[in-house]
Every structure is written in C-alpha cells, then in structure tokens.
Design an enzyme around this catalytic site. Structure first.
Site, mmCIF file in Angstrom:
data_model
loop_
_atom_site.group_PDB
_atom_site.id
_atom_site.type_symbol
_atom_site.label_atom_id
_atom_site.label_comp_id
_atom_site.label_asym_id
_atom_site.label_seq_id
_atom_site.Cartn_x
_atom_site.Cartn_y
_atom_site.Cartn_z
ATOM 1 C CG HIS A 17 -0.747 -6.097 5.080
ATOM 2 N ND1 HIS A 17 -0.711 -5.366 6.419
ATOM 3 C CD2 HIS A 17 -1.806 -5.883 4.634
ATOM 4 C CE1 HIS A 17 -1.661 -4.654 6.553
ATOM 5 N NE2 HIS A 17 -2.482 -4.849 5.567
ATOM 6 C CD GLN B 74 -2.762 -1.332 2.372
ATOM 7 O OE1 GLN B 74 -2.633 -1.717 3.146
ATOM 8 N NE2 GLN B 74 -3.825 -0.462 2.409
ATOM 9 C CG ASN C 111 -3.050 -7.432 7.851
ATOM 10 O OD1 ASN C 111 -2.889 -6.944 8.962
ATOM 11 N ND2 ASN C 111 -4.026 -7.281 6.861
ATOM 12 C CD GLU C 112 -7.482 -7.046 8.332
ATOM 13 O OE1 GLU C 112 -8.124 -7.132 7.225
ATOM 14 O OE2 GLU C 112 -7.943 -6.260 9.270
HETATM 15 C C1 BGC Z 1 -6.239 -3.918 6.168
HETATM 16 C C2 BGC Z 1 -5.433 -2.748 5.755
HETATM 17 C C3 BGC Z 1 -6.526 -1.651 4.946
HETATM 18 C C4 BGC Z 1 -7.537 -1.232 6.185
HETATM 19 C C5 BGC Z 1 -8.541 -0.296 5.757
HETATM 20 C C6 BGC Z 1 -7.374 -3.589 7.042
HETATM 21 O O1 BGC Z 1 -8.377 -4.495 6.218
HETATM 22 O O2 BGC Z 1 -5.237 -4.686 6.945
HETATM 23 O O3 BGC Z 1 -4.512 -3.189 4.546
HETATM 24 O O4 BGC Z 1 -5.968 -0.751 4.425
HETATM 25 O O5 BGC Z 1 -8.131 -2.548 6.653
HETATM 26 O O6 BGC Z 1 -9.293 -0.943 5.112
#
Ligand code: BGC
Length: 413
Positions: free
Chosen positions: A107, A15, A150-151
C-alpha cells in the site's frame, strides 16, 4: 470459504501503525518541506485488536489491513521473523473476533533500500517483490482475500513524478509533490503533497510503468495461487471519468485507458477486483478539466459525489469483463460526521443499484476505519472512529454504528 457479503472498513499500515522507520515514506517525511510526519501514526501496530473490536461491536464482519514490506524486510534479504509473527497475530485476531481479513501486501510504501536501489523500474524489482510474497505466504494460508497492490495506477503516477524529480535533481527522494496542471494556479491549488485523486490534475502515468506493475501483480498472483486458497486481486483507483466534451471523445478513451483501464484489463484473470472510489473527474476534448472549487467540496478539495461509486463499479465490471467486485475503499474527508453518513448512504445506494442490475458485488469496505495519516497530512479526516493522537484513545463516531445498522438492514433483505 464463506460467501457472505463483506461489510467492513479499511486501513493501511503506514497510515495507522506508527514508526514505520525502514520505509521510503518515513524517510521522505523527514526530508520534504511541507510534509507532516506520520510519527506514531495512531499506534495501531499495538492497538489493532481494539480497532478490530470496535468494528465487531458495530456489527461489521470484515477488516482490510496491510502487511508492511519495510517491517518484514527492513534490509534486503534480512527477514524479521518477529514481524511475520506480528502480522500472523493480526490475522488470527481478526478471525477470532469474527472479521474476515482482507490483506493488502503493498500500500504505497516500500522498504527504503528498495526505493534507493532502483525501485519499481529496476529489473530486480519483480524478483524482489516475488521474494517478499514468498516470505509472507506462509502466514496467509487461511486468508480468503488478498490484495497484491493498492492502486497501481496511483503508484504509477507517483513513479512518473519521482523519475521526473530525479532527472531534475539526481538523488532526490522517491516521492516529490506533483506539479499542478490544468490551468489552476499552483499557489491557489490544494496542497499537492497529498495523494488526493482529483482536486488537482496529476500527470498521466507512463504505460511502461503500468506494464511493469502488471507483470509484478501477475507474478505475485501466481505465487499466491500456488500457496494459498485465497481469492487474489488488486485494487484500482477509480477515476469515474465523466465526459463533458463531444459525444465521441477520443481524449476520454485515451485517459480512461492510461489512467485506469490498463490496470483493469490486467485484472481480467483475477478472482476479484478492488474498486476504490471517492469522487468523479470531468473530461473534455482537451483532457481532464480541473475541478472548480465549490461550497460542498470535501476536505481534500474534491467534489461531493456519492454517485461516483456506482459509476466506478459499472465501469470496472465492463472493462474487466465481469470480474467480481469488492469495494476496497470508499469514503469522504469531512469533519462533519452527518455528512459522512449522507455521503456513504448515497454511495451504498448507487452500489446496490449496480448490484441489482446484475453486477457481482462481494462487499463494501469503507475508507477508513480510523482517522489516520493522510499521506503527508493529518488534517483530512476519513475515519468512522476518531483518535486522540496524544493518548491514542479511540472514539467511534455515529457513522460507525450507522454503517453497522446499514449492513444489518441490507443483509436482512
Ligand atoms: C488510498 C488511501 C488514501 C485514500 C484517501 C486512496 O488513494 O489507497 O491510502 O488514504 O485514498 O485519499
């Protein structure tokens, strides 16, 4: 290892860095209609020191950033020593400047070759990720916080969508826009190619995919525990589900498990768990209730809910049976910085109420340090710092100084 409360901000490589050309996301941006391209992003690949310095100047003490697998291993088995050295320089710059680095190893984006040759559900995925973790561990020896993935719950949803798209059209890219459910008319729905959590209803992730990601996380954790002294965890997208159905609502339990708790249960043996919270999500006896647009919605169509963070942290603490919590993301997409301050102030208030009730909270990392590429979109601005995308000039917003002052105020009490 220091025990100071972390006050900082977060970013992700794809990003912010720019020109992540060996990744699946880069490829998909060129192919999928309606997706904007990340391009140079905000050139943090070259300007990371300036980004870090701005956080330090504001009085923050932590920075979450990531290592991009697609740069480390642009072709299978070809390791870039220069890229390893680049990320080592980032870690050293953070430490030199007085920022505790919180390093994310994955990520959302992966090397193109990995996506094209089976991706996460291929039986070689675990070994491939282990090999990547083994490759980067030598540069992580003095890092105190590592987020393996991440997530994973959002990632599992994306994998489900990709599988569905590939079944419909063999050879399709590794990411397709989700379809809108929940009664909303697709034409009126917020643009579905973003990863926003609750402005439209994503399908449930397949628990088999979740189990695969859990195994990969545990394998990465084992390597990192053997080779570093870091605290190891992963960061879960908190749904902050709110029951608007019957008091005993089996659908709430089902959704909570399939979308979040499976991943939180897997964090029970971790050193910390990352909480990522933005908004809430109503659930009735039929399932997720699509959010009805309101005047105070955020720029990504989600409800304005500063209380989501408190709900998320309490739920995470309960399901993990008391694993220390690090808020690895919390923020708001808005072009009104006063609103960002109001939202964040409210969220931190709820966070500290949870802390006051005995929850072991280790830090707060705002999303995001910079306005950046919001996965297919440049419109939504989450940053504490604005960036001119022509000149890359950074301009801190009042919210950055505000967060630093909030950190100082809360650290003094
Ligand atoms: C993510 C980010 C994303 C943010 C805002 C999260 O899901 O880890 O990469 O930019 O939320 O949407």
């Amino acid at each position: 290892m220091t025990d100071q409360f972390l006050w900082g901000a977060a970013t992700a490589p794809h990003q912010t860095e720019g020109n992540n050309v060996a990744s699946d996301w880069w490829r998909n941006e060129q192919l999928i209609p309606g997706m904007e391209r990340s391009g140079d992003a905000v050139d943090s690949y070259h300007r990371y020191r300036e980004d870090m310095q701005l956080l330090v100047d504001a009085g923050l003490n932590a920075y979450r950033f990531g290592i991009e697998w697609a740069r480390i291993e642009p072709e299978e088995g070809h390791i870039s020593r220069a890229e390893l050295a680049h990320y080592r320089r980032m870690i050293e710059a953070a430490i030199e400047l007085g920022l505790t680095p919180v390093v994310t190893l994955h990520h959302f984006s992966v090397p193109r070759w990995f996506a094209d040759d089976g991706g996460w559900m291929d039986e070689r995925a675990l070994h491939r990720f282990e090999r990547y973790v083994q490759t980067v561990q030598p540069i992580l020896h003095d890092v105190e916080w590592i987020v393996t993935m991440n997530e994973p719950n959002m990632l599992a949803m994306m994998i489900s969508l990709t599988q569905a798209a590939q079944q419909a059209e063999p050879g399709a890219g590794s990411w397709q826009s989700p379809t809108v459910e929940g009664g909303a008319d697709a034409a009126d729905a917020p643009d579905a190619s973003s990863l926003d959590h609750s402005s439209f209803v994503l399908p449930d992730p397949d628990p088999e995919i979740g189990a695969r990601l859990v195994a990969i996380h545990h394998a990465a954790r084992a390597i990192l525990r053997a080779t570093t002294s870091a605290r190891i965890g992963w960061s879960v997208a908190s749904q902050a589900l709110i029951n608007v159905g019957p008091e005993d609502n089996p659908e709430l339990r089902r959704l909570s498990w399939v979308r979040e708790d499976l991943y939180l249960e897997a964090a029970r043996g971790d050193d910390f768990v990352g909480v990522q919270s933005y908004s809430t999500q109503d659930v009735d006896e039929h399932g997720i209730v699509a959010h009805v647009p309101a005047d105070d919605d955020t720029m990504v169509g989600t409800a304005y809910r500063p209380d989501a963070l408190g709900i998320a942290v309490r739920h995470t603490w309960e399901v993990t049976h008391g694993v220390p919590v690090l808020v690895t993301e919390n923020g708001i997409a808005t072009d009104d910085d006063a609103r960002r301050i109001a939202y964040t102030g409210g969220a931190i208030e709820h966070l500290f109420a949870a802390k006051g009730d005995g929850i072991d909270v280790r830090g707060y990392l705002h999303w995001s340090a910079l306005d950046n590429f919001e996965w297919g979109h440049w419109g939504p601005t989450f940053g504490l710092i604005a960036v001119d995308r022509e000149t890359f000039v950074r301009t801190p917003k009042p919210s950055l100084a505000w967060l630093g002052a909030e950190a100082a105020r809360r650290s003094a009490t």
